[in-house]
Write an enzyme that holds these catalytic residues in place. Structure first.
Site, PDB file in Angstrom:
ATOM      1  N   HIS A   1     -12.279  -5.438   5.400  1.00  0.00           N
ATOM      2  CA  HIS A   1     -11.524  -6.310   4.509  1.00  0.00           C
ATOM      3  C   HIS A   1     -11.960  -7.771   4.564  1.00  0.00           C
ATOM      4  O   HIS A   1     -11.282  -8.627   4.005  1.00  0.00           O
ATOM      5  CB  HIS A   1     -10.030  -6.201   4.834  1.00  0.00           C
TER       6      HIS A   1
ATOM      7  N   ASN B   1       0.807  -1.216   0.000  1.00  0.00           N
ATOM      8  CA  ASN B   1       0.000   0.000   0.000  1.00  0.00           C
ATOM      9  C   ASN B   1       0.844   1.271   0.000  1.00  0.00           C
ATOM     10  O   ASN B   1       0.404   2.312  -0.476  1.00  0.00           O
ATOM     11  CB  ASN B   1      -0.963  -0.007   1.187  1.00  0.00           C
TER      12      ASN B   1
ATOM     13  N   HIS C   1       1.784  -8.964   0.134  1.00  0.00           N
ATOM     14  CA  HIS C   1       2.072  -7.896   1.098  1.00  0.00           C
ATOM     15  C   HIS C   1       1.064  -7.894   2.251  1.00  0.00           C
ATOM     16  O   HIS C   1       1.432  -7.996   3.403  1.00  0.00           O
ATOM     17  CB  HIS C   1       2.078  -6.537   0.401  1.00  0.00           C
TER      18      HIS C   1
END
Length: 126
Positions: A104, A6, A94
């Site tokens: 999420h 990110n 990641h």
């Protein structure tokens, strides 16, 4: 080998509208090499130890939903692995797809189905 996260997403839409421009300029991955080139610097795979281990580098900050380019590539890549010659398949990403963050929940379901279906031995996330 590296995989984007990110912090590599460019957030200045006026000055820099292309996501991952700095990352792509600085990190050259193996996206166009091997048996199943991905065509995208953000996700790729390679073999080590003479093909005994197949390593898959996934992009958790680029589209991985069912039907996405990354999802389709992963399906093709995993199908091309000859498990009679490749003892281990590992994947790295990641951001882990399992989180207690309700925003999420279920994000990695489509990718997990592919990874489980191919009997991937281990998935590592930060």
């Amino acid at each position: 080998m590296v995989t984007a996260g990110n912090h590599e997403i460019e957030k200045l839409p006026v000055a820099e509208p292309e996501p991952f421009k700095a990352y792509n300029a600085r990190w050259r991955t193996l996206y166009d090499a091997g048996a199943t080139p991905s065509g995208d610097n953000l996700y790729y795979s390679f073999d080590v130890a003479g093909g005994v281990v197949h390593v898959v580098m996934l992009g958790s900050c680029t589209d991985f939903a069912t039907g996405s380019a990354q999802h389709q590539w992963l399906q093709h890549d995993l199908a091309a692995v000859d498990r009679s010659k490749t003892a281990f398949v590992v994947a790295l990403v990641h951001a882990p797809w399992y989180s207690s963050n309700e925003a999420h929940l279920g994000e990695g379901d489509a990718m997990e189905a592919l990874l489980r279906g191919a009997s991937v031995d281990a998935v590592y996330g930060e």
